[in-house]
Scaffold this active site. Structure first.
Site, PDB file in Angstrom:
ATOM      1  N   ARG A   1       0.845  -1.189   0.000  1.00 33.87           N
ATOM      2  CA  ARG A   1       0.000   0.000   0.000  1.00 33.87           C
ATOM      3  C   ARG A   1       0.888   1.249   0.000  1.00 33.87           C
ATOM      4  O   ARG A   1       2.060   1.187   0.404  1.00 33.87           O
ATOM      5  CB  ARG A   1      -0.896   0.023   1.246  1.00 33.87           C
ATOM      6  CG  ARG A   1      -1.808  -1.188   1.393  1.00 33.87           C
ATOM      7  CD  ARG A   1      -2.566  -1.124   2.704  1.00 33.87           C
ATOM      8  NE  ARG A   1      -3.487  -2.259   2.873  1.00 33.87           N
ATOM      9  CZ  ARG A   1      -3.170  -3.391   3.495  1.00 33.87           C
ATOM     10  NH1 ARG A   1      -1.953  -3.544   4.005  1.00 33.87           N
ATOM     11  NH2 ARG A   1      -4.053  -4.365   3.618  1.00 33.87           N
TER      12      ARG A   1
ATOM     13  N   LYS B   1      -1.889  -2.906   7.946  1.00 35.92           N
ATOM     14  CA  LYS B   1      -3.004  -2.434   8.762  1.00 35.92           C
ATOM     15  C   LYS B   1      -3.029  -3.164  10.098  1.00 35.92           C
ATOM     16  O   LYS B   1      -2.768  -4.361  10.160  1.00 35.92           O
ATOM     17  CB  LYS B   1      -4.325  -2.654   8.022  1.00 35.92           C
ATOM     18  CG  LYS B   1      -4.530  -1.700   6.848  1.00 35.92           C
ATOM     19  CD  LYS B   1      -5.904  -1.874   6.250  1.00 35.92           C
ATOM     20  CE  LYS B   1      -6.143  -0.860   5.136  1.00 35.92           C
ATOM     21  NZ  LYS B   1      -7.488  -1.019   4.545  1.00 35.92           N
TER      22      LYS B   1
ATOM     23  N   HIS C   1      -2.771   2.093  -5.497  1.00 37.96           N
ATOM     24  CA  HIS C   1      -3.544   0.870  -5.270  1.00 37.96           C
ATOM     25  C   HIS C   1      -3.793   0.099  -6.571  1.00 37.96           C
ATOM     26  O   HIS C   1      -4.040  -1.103  -6.535  1.00 37.96           O
ATOM     27  CB  HIS C   1      -4.872   1.207  -4.592  1.00 37.96           C
ATOM     28  CG  HIS C   1      -5.079   0.446  -3.321  1.00 37.96           C
ATOM     29  ND1 HIS C   1      -4.245   0.565  -2.227  1.00 37.96           N
ATOM     30  CD2 HIS C   1      -6.013  -0.478  -2.961  1.00 37.96           C
ATOM     31  CE1 HIS C   1      -4.663  -0.230  -1.260  1.00 37.96           C
ATOM     32  NE2 HIS C   1      -5.726  -0.879  -1.672  1.00 37.96           N
TER      33      HIS C   1
ATOM     34  N   ARG D   1      -1.153  -2.325  -6.822  1.00 37.90           N
ATOM     35  CA  ARG D   1      -1.418  -3.398  -5.846  1.00 37.90           C
ATOM     36  C   ARG D   1      -2.444  -4.384  -6.414  1.00 37.90           C
ATOM     37  O   ARG D   1      -2.265  -5.602  -6.327  1.00 37.90           O
ATOM     38  CB  ARG D   1      -1.922  -2.785  -4.543  1.00 37.90           C
ATOM     39  CG  ARG D   1      -2.291  -3.784  -3.437  1.00 37.90           C
ATOM     40  CD  ARG D   1      -2.570  -3.020  -2.153  1.00 37.90           C
ATOM     41  NE  ARG D   1      -3.314  -3.789  -1.167  1.00 37.90           N
ATOM     42  CZ  ARG D   1      -2.745  -4.618  -0.276  1.00 37.90           C
ATOM     43  NH1 ARG D   1      -1.452  -4.804  -0.278  1.00 37.90           N
ATOM     44  NH2 ARG D   1      -3.498  -5.257   0.612  1.00 37.90           N
TER      45      ARG D   1
ATOM     46  N   HIS E   1      -4.036  -9.480   3.750  1.00 38.89           N
ATOM     47  CA  HIS E   1      -5.476  -9.472   4.021  1.00 38.89           C
ATOM     48  C   HIS E   1      -5.777 -10.371   5.212  1.00 38.89           C
ATOM     49  O   HIS E   1      -5.345 -11.519   5.253  1.00 38.89           O
ATOM     50  CB  HIS E   1      -6.258  -9.983   2.806  1.00 38.89           C
ATOM     51  CG  HIS E   1      -6.313  -9.006   1.677  1.00 38.89           C
ATOM     52  ND1 HIS E   1      -6.586  -9.376   0.380  1.00 38.89           N
ATOM     53  CD2 HIS E   1      -6.148  -7.654   1.649  1.00 38.89           C
ATOM     54  CE1 HIS E   1      -6.577  -8.300  -0.393  1.00 38.89           C
ATOM     55  NE2 HIS E   1      -6.313  -7.257   0.355  1.00 38.89           N
TER      56      HIS E   1
ATOM     57  N   TYR F   1     -10.192 -10.750  -6.492  1.00 37.52           N
ATOM     58  CA  TYR F   1      -9.304 -10.851  -7.652  1.00 37.52           C
ATOM     59  C   TYR F   1      -9.622 -12.066  -8.515  1.00 37.52           C
ATOM     60  O   TYR F   1      -9.298 -12.077  -9.699  1.00 37.52           O
ATOM     61  CB  TYR F   1      -7.839 -10.861  -7.191  1.00 37.52           C
ATOM     62  CG  TYR F   1      -7.470  -9.583  -6.479  1.00 37.52           C
ATOM     63  CD1 TYR F   1      -7.347  -8.384  -7.183  1.00 37.52           C
ATOM     64  CD2 TYR F   1      -7.296  -9.552  -5.104  1.00 37.52           C
ATOM     65  CE1 TYR F   1      -7.044  -7.200  -6.538  1.00 37.52           C
ATOM     66  CE2 TYR F   1      -6.994  -8.376  -4.439  1.00 37.52           C
ATOM     67  CZ  TYR F   1      -6.876  -7.199  -5.167  1.00 37.52           C
ATOM     68  OH  TYR F   1      -6.588  -6.027  -4.529  1.00 37.52           O
TER      69      TYR F   1
END
Length: 295
Positions: A146, A170, A241, A244, A267, A276
């Site tokens: 990111r 995150k 992004h 990404r 994730h 995806y």
């Protein structure tokens, strides 16, 4: 109201380790909710009913907010009320049976491999700025990082001998991502030739620096990508992004398994990574329609 919100935001920061951007988003949504309640003469968040919260959602819809924005504000309210119940400030959660508005699943924009190549090759390697920018583009596409992760990447996070980097994502969750040959070459070139010049004798641990010798900002990163997308004559709107998304999609197209891609993207839930696979299916259908004689 403000005191409860500040207590909650402090919990998100200290105990859950959420990023400043995420906390700012929670603050905006909860401040809007508190302002709405005050306007309705409800002077305490603890006195708000399920009906009040539902009315707030309808109020946002009337104001023209998108379904995704309304859903995000409901997530903020739900997380906040769960926190209040857990801390025994509130006995029951008024949001427990509320559901977010139905959202259309928007598939993220993905670049063709030829577009990625054009973007990465756009920087002029005869200039220091071009060497730095090539390294940035190579690293993002090689790792799927990111924007915030790239600008905060530090020297201690990379191992060029083994060819991997450590990424703090995150919720301050750490993951290890392979760097790849091309990205490694571009990074070594930048670290050897350009970064020492940008440092100007200072001690800075972040890898990517501005011309002033400071850590590069997220806005600067966006501008770099926008600049080279224009130079490469790519008509799509390209953001950090987008690289990404392209990283993940191209890995899956190449035969990578979903769990490995999930781990590299950082994730928490594999359902986030599964978007995806939808991109792959849609692209396959498009190719079939274009080239099959009965498509």
């Amino acid at each position: 109201m403000k005191e409860l919100i500040e207590t909650f935001l402090n919990y998100l920061s200290v105990e859950r380790g959420l990023s400043n951007n995420t906390i700012s988003s929670y603050r905006r949504d909860l401040d809007k909710y508190a302002a709405y309640l005050e306007d309705k003469k409800i002077n305490s968040l603890l006195k708000a009913s399920r009906e009040d919260i539902t009315n707030f959602m309808f109020y946002q819809k009337e104001k023209g907010l998108s379904a995704s924005s309304i859903a995000r504000s409901l997530v903020a309210a739900k997380t906040f009320y769960r926190f209040l119940v857990r801390e025994r400030i509130l006995k029951a959660d008024p949001t427990s049976v509320l559901e977010a508005p139905k959202l259309w699943k928007r598939l993220p924009e993905v670049m063709l491999l030829s577009e990625v190549e054009a973007l990465i090759n756009a920087p002029n390697l005869s200039k220091d700025e071009g060497i730095r920018d090539r390294a940035i583009l190579e690293v993002i596409y090689a790792t799927g990082m990111r924007a915030s992760e790239v600008v905060n990447l530090r020297l201690e996070d990379i191992n060029l001998e083994v060819g991997y980097l450590r990424c703090l994502g995150k919720g301050r969750k750490e993951r290890i991502v392979p760097l790849g040959r091309k990205a490694k070459e571009a990074l070594v070139r930048y670290l050897d030739r350009v970064r020492p010049k940008l440092l100007k004798g200072k001690t800075i641990f972040e890898i990517f620096l501005s011309r002033l010798g400071k850590k590069i900002s997220r806005q600067a990163l966006w501008n770099i990508i926008k600049k080279y997308a224009k130079e490469a004559k790519i008509k799509k709107v390209i953001k950090p992004h987008t690289l990404r998304h392209s990283f993940a999609t191209h890995l899956l197209e190449g035969g990578a398994d979903l769990r490995s891609v999930q781990e590299m993207l950082g994730h928490a839930d594999i359902s986030t990574t599964q978007i995806y696979t939808h991109i792959n299916k849609d692209r396959l259908k498009l190719i079939h329609k274009q080239f099959h004689p009965r498509g």
